[in-house]
Design a protein around this motif. Structure first.
Motif, mmCIF file in Angstrom:
data_model
loop_
_atom_site.group_PDB
_atom_site.id
_atom_site.type_symbol
_atom_site.label_atom_id
_atom_site.label_comp_id
_atom_site.label_asym_id
_atom_site.label_seq_id
_atom_site.Cartn_x
_atom_site.Cartn_y
_atom_site.Cartn_z
ATOM 1 N N ALA A 68 7.219 4.458 -7.446
ATOM 2 C CA ALA A 68 6.066 5.182 -6.914
ATOM 3 C C ALA A 68 6.246 5.664 -5.481
ATOM 4 C CB ALA A 68 4.819 4.302 -6.998
ATOM 5 N N VAL A 69 6.904 4.909 -4.644
ATOM 6 C CA VAL A 69 7.002 5.276 -3.226
ATOM 7 C C VAL A 69 7.625 6.654 -3.020
ATOM 8 C CG1 VAL A 69 8.127 4.679 -1.032
ATOM 9 C CG2 VAL A 69 6.774 2.965 -2.269
ATOM 10 N N PRO A 70 8.773 6.978 -3.628
ATOM 11 C CA PRO A 70 9.331 8.315 -3.401
ATOM 12 C C PRO A 70 8.419 9.438 -3.908
ATOM 13 C CG PRO A 70 10.938 6.913 -4.519
ATOM 14 C CD PRO A 70 9.658 6.143 -4.441
ATOM 15 N N LEU A 71 7.730 9.197 -5.011
ATOM 16 C CA LEU A 71 6.805 10.204 -5.539
ATOM 17 C C LEU A 71 5.661 10.435 -4.562
ATOM 18 C CD1 LEU A 71 6.601 8.945 -9.228
ATOM 19 C CD2 LEU A 71 7.742 11.023 -8.440
ATOM 20 N N LEU A 72 5.043 9.359 -4.134
ATOM 21 C CA LEU A 72 3.886 9.453 -3.247
ATOM 22 C C LEU A 72 4.260 10.045 -1.899
ATOM 23 C CD1 LEU A 72 2.378 6.033 -4.248
ATOM 24 C CD2 LEU A 72 1.357 8.271 -4.732
ATOM 25 N N GLU A 73 5.395 9.649 -1.348
ATOM 26 C CA GLU A 73 5.837 10.206 -0.069
ATOM 27 C C GLU A 73 6.084 11.707 -0.162
ATOM 28 O OE1 GLU A 73 9.156 7.687 1.011
ATOM 29 O OE2 GLU A 73 7.848 6.441 2.268
ATOM 30 N N ALA A 74 6.447 12.178 -1.357
ATOM 31 C CA ALA A 74 6.673 13.604 -1.575
ATOM 32 C C ALA A 74 5.374 14.351 -1.873
ATOM 33 C CB ALA A 74 7.667 13.799 -2.725
ATOM 34 N N GLY A 75 4.238 13.634 -1.828
ATOM 35 C CA GLY A 75 2.948 14.274 -2.066
ATOM 36 C C GLY A 75 2.592 14.421 -3.527
ATOM 37 N N ILE A 76 3.262 13.678 -4.396
ATOM 38 C CA ILE A 76 3.007 13.744 -5.837
ATOM 39 C C ILE A 76 2.004 12.648 -6.198
ATOM 40 C CG2 ILE A 76 4.025 13.529 -8.135
ATOM 41 C CD1 ILE A 76 6.683 14.517 -6.840
ATOM 42 N N SER A 77 0.791 13.043 -6.558
ATOM 43 C CA SER A 77 -0.222 12.066 -6.965
ATOM 44 C C SER A 77 0.254 11.353 -8.214
ATOM 45 C CB SER A 77 -1.566 12.753 -7.175
ATOM 46 O OG SER A 77 -2.059 13.199 -5.928
ATOM 47 N N ALA A 127 3.107 -1.244 0.458
ATOM 48 C CA ALA A 127 4.107 -0.177 0.602
ATOM 49 C C ALA A 127 3.719 1.053 -0.212
ATOM 50 C CB ALA A 127 5.486 -0.685 0.181
ATOM 51 N N ILE A 128 3.161 0.834 -1.400
ATOM 52 C CA ILE A 128 2.716 1.946 -2.246
ATOM 53 C C ILE A 128 1.547 2.660 -1.578
ATOM 54 C CG2 ILE A 128 1.607 2.504 -4.454
ATOM 55 C CD1 ILE A 128 3.362 0.215 -5.677
ATOM 56 N N LEU A 129 0.577 1.906 -1.079
ATOM 57 C CA LEU A 129 -0.568 2.522 -0.396
ATOM 58 C C LEU A 129 -0.133 3.285 0.849
ATOM 59 C CD1 LEU A 129 -3.174 -0.365 -0.690
ATOM 60 C CD2 LEU A 129 -3.099 1.756 -1.997
ATOM 61 N N ASP A 130 0.776 2.718 1.616
ATOM 62 C CA ASP A 130 1.268 3.386 2.820
ATOM 63 C C ASP A 130 1.981 4.689 2.470
ATOM 64 O OD1 ASP A 130 0.237 1.292 4.316
ATOM 65 O OD2 ASP A 130 2.194 0.307 4.590
ATOM 66 N N ALA A 131 2.763 4.683 1.391
ATOM 67 C CA ALA A 131 3.470 5.896 0.961
ATOM 68 C C ALA A 131 2.482 6.985 0.561
ATOM 69 C CB ALA A 131 4.406 5.575 -0.205
ATOM 70 N N ALA A 132 1.407 6.604 -0.118
ATOM 71 C CA ALA A 132 0.379 7.576 -0.514
ATOM 72 C C ALA A 132 -0.266 8.197 0.716
ATOM 73 C CB ALA A 132 -0.665 6.919 -1.400
ATOM 74 N N ARG A 133 -0.533 7.380 1.713
ATOM 75 C CA ARG A 133 -1.124 7.917 2.955
ATOM 76 C C ARG A 133 -0.178 8.889 3.638
ATOM 77 N NH1 ARG A 133 -2.936 2.305 3.762
ATOM 78 N NH2 ARG A 133 -5.090 2.256 3.058
ATOM 79 N N ARG A 134 1.089 8.499 3.742
ATOM 80 C CA ARG A 134 2.077 9.370 4.401
ATOM 81 C C ARG A 134 2.221 10.692 3.666
ATOM 82 N NH1 ARG A 134 4.778 4.480 4.779
ATOM 83 N NH2 ARG A 134 6.124 4.977 3.015
ATOM 84 N N GLY A 135 2.229 10.651 2.334
ATOM 85 C CA GLY A 135 2.410 11.867 1.545
ATOM 86 C C GLY A 135 1.124 12.588 1.223
ATOM 87 N N LYS A 136 -0.010 12.012 1.654
ATOM 88 C CA LYS A 136 -1.328 12.584 1.353
ATOM 89 C C LYS A 136 -1.495 12.790 -0.160
ATOM 90 C CE LYS A 136 -2.022 14.558 5.820
ATOM 91 N NZ LYS A 136 -1.138 15.068 6.744
ATOM 92 N N ALA A 137 -1.075 11.777 -0.909
ATOM 93 C CA ALA A 137 -1.145 11.812 -2.370
ATOM 94 C C ALA A 137 -2.204 10.819 -2.848
ATOM 95 C CB ALA A 137 0.211 11.460 -2.971
ATOM 96 N N LYS A 138 -2.678 11.016 -4.052
ATOM 97 C CA LYS A 138 -3.662 10.141 -4.663
ATOM 98 C C LYS A 138 -2.968 9.141 -5.580
ATOM 99 C CE LYS A 138 -7.191 12.626 -3.213
ATOM 100 N NZ LYS A 138 -7.440 12.436 -1.826
ATOM 101 N N ILE A 139 -3.576 7.951 -5.687
ATOM 102 C CA ILE A 139 -3.112 6.925 -6.614
ATOM 103 C C ILE A 139 -4.246 6.606 -7.564
ATOM 104 C CG2 ILE A 139 -2.293 4.565 -6.890
ATOM 105 C CD1 ILE A 139 -1.428 4.594 -4.000
ATOM 106 N N ALA A 140 -3.913 6.472 -8.834
ATOM 107 C CA ALA A 140 -4.868 5.950 -9.825
ATOM 108 C C ALA A 140 -4.151 4.795 -10.522
ATOM 109 C CB ALA A 140 -5.255 7.020 -10.830
ATOM 110 N N ILE A 141 -4.935 3.797 -10.905
ATOM 111 C CA ILE A 141 -4.343 2.627 -11.573
ATOM 112 C C ILE A 141 -5.037 2.440 -12.903
ATOM 113 C CG2 ILE A 141 -3.905 0.146 -11.393
ATOM 114 C CD1 ILE A 141 -4.246 0.590 -8.309
#
Length: 131
Positions: A92-101, A117-131
């Motif tokens: 997930a981290v590389p996806l989220l850092e690249a802005g991929i929700s 780390a996953i949440l931080d990557a989402a913030r950096r990439g301005k991506a959304k996470i759903a679980i």
């Protein structure tokens, strides 16, 4: 006019990748994604690419088959992570850092550190996470 035709006239399809070509993808994620208007499943990722190729053949799909998520950057709008729980961070981290929700199968992570780390990557990439 069916809903799919109407949607596609007004919007570009949402390009979706599915990471993990196991049973949950075969029986749930892939058939559901294919049934949704406006969704284009454009990539299947699995470290065992033969498994992803077999799944694509079963569904009659012509999609990108990749061994790693790095191959998705710039090619997809969103991803589903359906891999073993202990791999969620590395996937997930590389996806989220690249802005991929990203939709991540529960649990989000197996440790608090990995979850953070996953949440931080989402913030950096301005991506959304759903679980």
């Amino acid at each position: 006019m069916d809903l799919n035709s109407k949607y596609n006239q007004n919007h570009a399809p949402f390009r979706l990748a599915i990471v993990g070509a196991g049973l949950i993808t075969q029986n749930t994620h892939l058939p559901n994604a294919l049934s949704l208007p406006g969704i284009e499943v454009c990539a299947l990722v699995d470290s065992v690419t033969d498994r992803a190729m077999k799944l694509a053949r079963e569904y009659g799909l012509t999609v990108l088959i990749a061994a790693t998520v790095g191959e998705l950057i710039g090619k997809v709008d969103g991803a589903i992570v359906a891999t073993p729980n202990h791999t969620h961070r590395e996937v997930a981290v590389p996806l989220l850092e690249a802005g991929i929700s990203t939709f991540i199968e529960k649990p989000l992570a197996t440790t608090v550190e990995d979850g953070q780390a996953i949440l931080d990557a989402a913030r950096r990439g301005k991506a959304k996470i759903a679980i």
